[in-house]
Design a protein around this motif. Structure first.
Motif, short mmCIF file in Angstrom:
data_model
loop_
_atom_site.label_atom_id
_atom_site.label_comp_id
_atom_site.label_asym_id
_atom_site.label_seq_id
_atom_site.Cartn_x
_atom_site.Cartn_y
_atom_site.Cartn_z
N SER A 139 -0.14 -8.35 5.76
CA SER A 139 0.12 -7.15 4.97
C SER A 139 1.00 -6.22 5.77
CB SER A 139 -1.19 -6.45 4.62
OG SER A 139 -1.79 -5.92 5.79
N CYS A 140 1.43 -5.14 5.10
CA CYS A 140 2.11 -4.04 5.75
C CYS A 140 1.13 -2.87 5.88
CB CYS A 140 3.33 -3.60 4.94
SG CYS A 140 4.68 -4.79 4.93
N ALA A 142 -0.80 0.57 5.40
CA ALA A 142 -1.05 1.34 4.18
C ALA A 142 -0.15 2.57 4.14
CB ALA A 142 -2.52 1.76 4.11
N TYR A 156 -0.27 -4.05 -0.68
CA TYR A 156 0.48 -3.93 0.55
C TYR A 156 0.86 -5.29 1.12
CZ TYR A 156 -1.53 0.73 0.21
OH TYR A 156 -1.92 1.98 -0.24
N CYS A 180 7.26 -4.25 0.92
CA CYS A 180 6.69 -4.87 2.12
C CYS A 180 7.50 -6.11 2.48
CB CYS A 180 5.22 -5.22 1.87
SG CYS A 180 4.40 -5.98 3.29
N TRP A 186 7.88 -1.93 6.19
CA TRP A 186 8.34 -1.48 4.88
C TRP A 186 9.84 -1.21 4.91
CZ3 TRP A 186 5.20 -1.57 0.74
CH2 TRP A 186 3.82 -1.57 0.94
#
Length: 498
Positions: A139-140, A142, A156, A180, A186
């Motif tokens: 994930s990236c 939050a 995300y 993402c 991001w």
């Protein structure tokens, strides 16, 4: 507007309901479960096709043999699908054990569904020169909504987008959309909302001083000027809102002798000018009075002063309603007042109309389209080995909306949904996204329910202008990409707020 492709104003929605993609039969020699299968009966014996014309019995025998061939191909195709699902399940189980912890609310299944659709459609095993974990990022970080703003999107994972918009009175600085990336970062810049300075455009004229307020400004004018922007020259006698240069706007007062005193009065809509002995009734310009004093708006568009009263007028393409103030658009299309040629379609817009002729995109490689209705194109069948063709939109539909200027936001504009064909399972997951167009920062796409997505206007639009936005809807079944549909939406924004 006219036709099933148009909306009922800004709050209307359009349902793009599509039938899920049906994969074609597996051709001979396709790789299934890591084993190459080739049907020995895939070529008919030359004895079935002699040089002379076939008899009825020979034709029936050939047809039966073709039916048996197709049945065998269908069986092998089903077996191949089961092998694909088994392999994907095994890979998913391995990834679930090896992957880092995902943020709350996310599941690895949803991400592996995207990986399955992008990496393994139409083939078995990982891409060349890569491992089964190729391209997987947990994930990236939050993202938070900026102060005095809003955030749209809670996913995300890789390729997910998050959108940002500011509250009224603030403007967005930075990126309105961030995606993402596979490296866990991001795109774009961190957004922030800055207060809009109403006085930055120097709205006060003729030496007026601008005073900042919450979402508004006020001009402090020099003694000889007046108006909301100090645009009118102040007069002492007669008042600025009286009409002096037209005899139709002047009348003699009605006078009476009461107790040795002469009392004079004017008709409604006039005011007394001069002294009691030589006074005259001058017209009261209601349009100027209400404009200068910030009173209620007399007319939706233009106010025209007439002797003793006023009337409202509407711009070209509109008609004045029975209340004498509001304006309503004239639907030139339904009244056959358009000049659209044969082959084009009339789309009603605020104050006018547009003639449109949607065209399918030109063929590119193995991807080509055919027009199945005035507002829809469908992709021709793909070769089984062409991954790029399978990932191209199965349908492309065209939609046209007419909006007033400065529409209050957020406002839902368009809705996409899917439906299964009778007897066929529908997709168990959908993904929506904005994939093209100009002014993309004015829109976001959010899911309204499991099988429906909505396009929202989050930043108001000032007309007149034409906006294009492309929205796609991707279908997944059992974590495997099936197909996607593209909606090309054109917005005609009026110059007026009605």
């Amino acid at each position: 507007m006219r036709g099933g492709n148009t909306s009922q104003g800004a709050q209307g929605t359009l349902d793009a309901v599509e039938v899920p993609h049906q994969p074609p039969p597996t051709p001979s020699g396709w790789l299934l479960g890591g084993v190459a299968h080739r049907d020995r009966s895939s070529s008919l014996s030359p004895s079935l096709f002699p040089q002379s014309c076939l008899s009825r019995q020979q034709l029936l025998a050939a047809i039966r043999q073709m039916q048996q061939l197709l049945k065998g191909q269908e069986t092998r195709f089903s077996e191949g699908l089961r092998a694909v699902r088994s392999r994907l399940s095994a890979i998913h189980a391995s990834l679930a054990k090896a992957s880092p912890q995902l943020p709350a609310g996310e599941s690895l299944g949803e991400h592996s569904r995207e990986i399955a659709g992008k990496e393994w459609l139409g083939r078995i095993g990982p891409p060349p020169n890569s491992s089964p974990f190729h391209g997987l990022t947990a994930s990236c970080p939050a993202l938070q909504a900026p102060a005095d703003g809003r955030k749209f999107g809670t996913k995300y994972l890789v390729d997910h987008e998050v959108h940002f918009a500011c509250d009224p009175g603030f403007q967005l600085l930075g990126s309105s959309t961030r995606m993402c990336q596979a490296n866990g970062s991001w795109t774009g810049q961190e957004p922030r909302c800055a207060e809009i300075s109403e006085c930055s455009s120097s709205p006060c004229q003729n030496g007026g001083t601008c005073l900042e307020g919450l979402n508004h400004f006020k001009c402090h004018c020099p003694p000889q000027w007046t108006g909301t922007a100090c645009q009118y020259q102040a007069q002492t006698a007669p008042p600025a809102w009286s009409v002096m240069d037209d005899p139709a706007f002047s009348r003699q007062p009605r006078c009476a002798q009461i107790a040795q005193t002469q009392q004079c009065s004017c008709d409604p809509g006039f005011h007394m000018s001069g002294t009691a002995s030589n006074g005259i009734c001058q017209d009261l310009n209601e349009c100027e009075v209400y404009q200068q004093e910030g009173g209620p708006r007399l007319c939706a568009h233009a106010c025209v002063n007439i002797p003793g009263s006023f009337r409202c007028s509407c711009p070209a393409g509109y008609v004045l309603l029975g209340d004498g103030k509001s304006c309503e658009d004239i639907d030139e299309c339904s009244l056959s007042q358009d000049n659209c040629t044969s082959g084009s379609t009339c789309i009603n817009t605020g104050g006018g109309f547009q003639c449109v002729t949607p065209q399918c995109p030109p063929a590119a490689g193995n991807v080509s389209y055919i027009k199945t209705s005035p507002f829809q194109c469908e992709r021709n069948p793909c070769p089984m080995e062409s991954l790029s063709c399978h990932q191209a939109p199965k349908t492309i539909s065209f939609h046209y909306l007419s909006l007033p200027s400065k529409l209050r936001t957020p406002a839902p504009l368009f809705r996409m949904a899917t439906a299964a064909a009778p007897g066929r399972p529908g997709p168990d997951s959908l993904r929506f996204g904005i994939v093209g167009g100009n002014n993309r920062g004015h829109f976001v796409v959010q899911r309204s329910d499991r099988h429906t997505g909505e396009l929202l206007l989050v930043q108001s639009l000032q007309g007149p202008r034409t906006i294009h936005v492309d929205v796609d809807m991707a279908e997944y079944l059992e974590r495997v990409f099936q197909t996607k549909h593209l909606s090309k939406i054109t917005l005609f924004v009026s110059a007026y707020e009605f």
